[in-house]
Design a protein around this motif. Structure first.
Motif, mmCIF file in Angstrom:
data_model
loop_
_atom_site.group_PDB
_atom_site.id
_atom_site.type_symbol
_atom_site.label_atom_id
_atom_site.label_comp_id
_atom_site.label_asym_id
_atom_site.label_seq_id
_atom_site.Cartn_x
_atom_site.Cartn_y
_atom_site.Cartn_z
ATOM 1 N N LYS A 64 87.078 66.022 -61.005
ATOM 2 C CA LYS A 64 87.501 65.219 -62.260
ATOM 3 C C LYS A 64 87.199 63.802 -62.305
ATOM 4 C CE LYS A 64 91.174 68.641 -63.373
ATOM 5 N NZ LYS A 64 92.752 68.734 -63.668
ATOM 6 N N LYS A 65 86.934 63.284 -61.157
ATOM 7 C CA LYS A 65 86.522 61.865 -61.286
ATOM 8 C C LYS A 65 85.111 61.508 -61.083
ATOM 9 C CE LYS A 65 90.539 60.138 -58.525
ATOM 10 N NZ LYS A 65 91.053 59.322 -57.343
ATOM 11 N N GLY A 66 84.420 62.539 -61.394
ATOM 12 C CA GLY A 66 82.886 62.534 -61.527
ATOM 13 C C GLY A 66 82.127 62.947 -60.129
ATOM 14 N N ASP A 67 81.070 62.071 -60.228
ATOM 15 C CA ASP A 67 79.831 62.285 -59.068
ATOM 16 C C ASP A 67 80.592 61.584 -57.726
ATOM 17 O OD1 ASP A 67 77.830 62.633 -57.472
ATOM 18 O OD2 ASP A 67 76.366 62.537 -58.994
ATOM 19 N N VAL A 68 81.251 62.278 -56.895
ATOM 20 C CA VAL A 68 81.806 61.639 -55.833
ATOM 21 C C VAL A 68 80.676 61.083 -55.008
ATOM 22 C CG1 VAL A 68 83.110 62.222 -53.538
ATOM 23 C CG2 VAL A 68 83.828 63.312 -55.917
ATOM 24 N N LEU A 69 79.716 61.651 -54.631
ATOM 25 C CA LEU A 69 78.645 61.308 -53.902
ATOM 26 C C LEU A 69 77.798 60.119 -54.485
ATOM 27 C CD1 LEU A 69 77.380 64.864 -52.472
ATOM 28 C CD2 LEU A 69 79.061 63.235 -51.568
ATOM 29 N N ALA A 70 77.548 60.246 -55.720
ATOM 30 C CA ALA A 70 76.929 58.713 -56.046
ATOM 31 C C ALA A 70 77.719 57.919 -55.940
ATOM 32 C CB ALA A 70 76.604 59.280 -57.444
ATOM 33 N N VAL A 71 78.953 57.729 -56.229
ATOM 34 C CA VAL A 71 79.903 56.731 -56.035
ATOM 35 C C VAL A 71 80.199 56.080 -54.668
ATOM 36 C CG1 VAL A 71 82.160 55.806 -56.411
ATOM 37 C CG2 VAL A 71 81.208 57.229 -58.174
ATOM 38 N N ALA A 72 80.057 57.083 -53.725
ATOM 39 C CA ALA A 72 80.401 56.732 -52.462
ATOM 40 C C ALA A 72 78.836 56.000 -51.798
ATOM 41 C CB ALA A 72 80.721 57.956 -51.440
ATOM 42 N N LYS A 145 91.409 62.183 -52.285
ATOM 43 C CA LYS A 145 92.494 62.215 -51.688
ATOM 44 C C LYS A 145 93.624 63.054 -52.360
ATOM 45 C CE LYS A 145 94.416 57.614 -53.012
ATOM 46 N NZ LYS A 145 93.150 57.454 -53.874
ATOM 47 N N ALA A 146 93.529 63.046 -53.683
ATOM 48 C CA ALA A 146 94.574 63.526 -54.922
ATOM 49 C C ALA A 146 94.612 65.071 -54.539
ATOM 50 C CB ALA A 146 94.200 63.277 -56.017
#
Length: 284
Positions: A64-72, A145-146
Motif C-alpha cells: 500500500k505504501k507504493g514501490d518499496v524497492l524504488a524508495v529503498a 514493518k506494519a
C-alpha cells in the motif's frame, strides 16, 4: 583473497594499528593530505529477511505504501552521499558513482542489497558503501514493518575494496555461501533430481501461467546430461510446449535467477539447478 580465519586472526588489521586514534589515544580524523589521488571503489551487501507473503507483496508491487524497492534504492543512494554527516570521522567525499541493487531471493525469503561506491580520491569508500546498504535495508524495513514485524536485517559487510595502498581486497557474498550449502545439503527439501531442472515461477508470473513449480528434463532440450544449456533455450522450450505462456515469458523485463543468483538469457544451466522466473522489480 583476504578472509578472516578465526576470531584471533589479525591478517586484516591495519599495520599501524587503529587509524582514527592519535598518539594521545584521542579520536581524530585521519590526515590524507599527502595521499595520492587514485581510483577507489567498494562493494557492500546487506539482507532483509521476511515472511514469504511479505516478499511476494513487494515483488508484485501490491504494498500500500507504493514501490518499496524504488524508495529503498533512492534512500541508499542519498545515504552514501551523506555518510560524513552520519559517521563523525569520515571525510566528505565527492563520489562519482553510487549504485544500489535490491535482489529478491525467494528461496531464502529475503532481499539482498548490494551497493557500489566509486571515486577518484585520497581515501576509500567502504563506509559509503556500507552506509548505503544499511540505510536501504532500514528503509525497506520501515516501509514493511506494519505488515511484518518479524523482519531481520543481517549480513552487512564489505565484499570488495579497490584502490589505495592496501590494493584489492575481497570477501565472498553470503548468497554464494548459501547457494553452495544448499547444493551440498542432503535434506529432502533441497535434494537435486538427476537429469532435471527445477523451475519456479513467482508473483504475477505464477498467476499468469497458473504454475508455481515444475521439473523439466534436460533430455527434453536435446542435450546430454552433462552438457550446458542456456536460460534462453529453457525459456524457448517452455514456450514451445506451452504456447499460451509466450506473452508472459517473452516480456523483455522478466527477471531470471539460477540457484538464487540473478542470471541472463546466456547463462548456462546444468542438471539439478533451480531456475526462477519473476516479474520485474523497480528500484534494483
Amino acid at each position: 583473497m583476504n578472509q578472516p580465519t578465526s576470531a584471533t586472526d589479525t591478517s586484516n588489521l591495519h599495520p599501524e594499528g587503529f587509524t582514527h586514534i592519535d598518539a594521545k589515544g584521542e579520536a581524530s580524523m585521519v590526515d590524507v593530505t599527502e595521499k595520492a589521488v587514485t581510483a577507489r571503489e567498494a562493494v557492500a551487501e546487506a539482507y532483509v529477511e521476511m515472511q514469504p507473503e511479505t516478499l511476494r507483496m513487494i515483488i508484485s508491487g501490491e504494498h500500500k505504501k507504493g514501490d518499496v524497492l524504488a524508495v529503498a534504492r533512492i534512500a541508499g543512494i542519498q545515504a552514501a552521499k551523506k555518510t560524513s554527516d552520519l559517521i563523525p570521522l569520515c571525510h566528505p567525499l565527492m563520489l562519482t558513482k553510487v549504485k544500489v541493487e535490491l535482489i529478491p531471493e525467494p528461496s531464502q525469503n529475503r532481499i539482498r542489497i548490494e551497493t557500489l561506491c566509486k571515486l577518484a580520491g585520497q581515501t576509500g569508500v567502504e563506509m559509503e558503501a556500507l552506509t548505503a546498504a544499511s540505510v536501504a535495508a532500514l528503509t525497506l524495513y520501515d516501509m514493511c514493518k506494519a505488515v511484518d514485524k518479524t523482519m531481520v536485517v543481517s549480513g552487512i559487510k564489505v565484499l570488495e575494496k579497490k584502490g589505495g595502498k592496501s590494493g584489492h581486497w575481497q570477501l565472498p557474498s553470503d548468497s554464494h555461501q548459501d547457494a553452495e550449502s544448499s547444493t551440498h545439503s542432503d535434506a529432502p527439501s533441497t535434494q537435486k533430481k538427476d537429469g532435471y531442472l527445477s523451475l519456479r515461477f513467482f508473483a504475477g508470473l505464477r498467476e499468469s501461467l497458473n504454475c508455481e513449480h515444475m521439473e523439466l528434463a534436460l533430455i527434453a532440450l536435446d542435450t546430454s546430461l552433462g552438457e550446458d544449456t542456456s536460460l534462453g533455450e529453457v525459456k524457448a522450450h517452455l514456450i514451445s510446449i506451452h504456447p499460451e505462456w509466450e506473452s508472459a515469458l517473452s516480456a523483455s523485463n522478466v527477471l531470471m535467477s539460477v540457484n538464487q543468483q540473478m542470471a541472463k538469457a546466456t547463462t548456462t544451466v546444468q542438471a539439478g539447478d533451480e531456475v526462477a522466473f519473476f516479474p520485474p522489480v523497480t528500484g534494483g
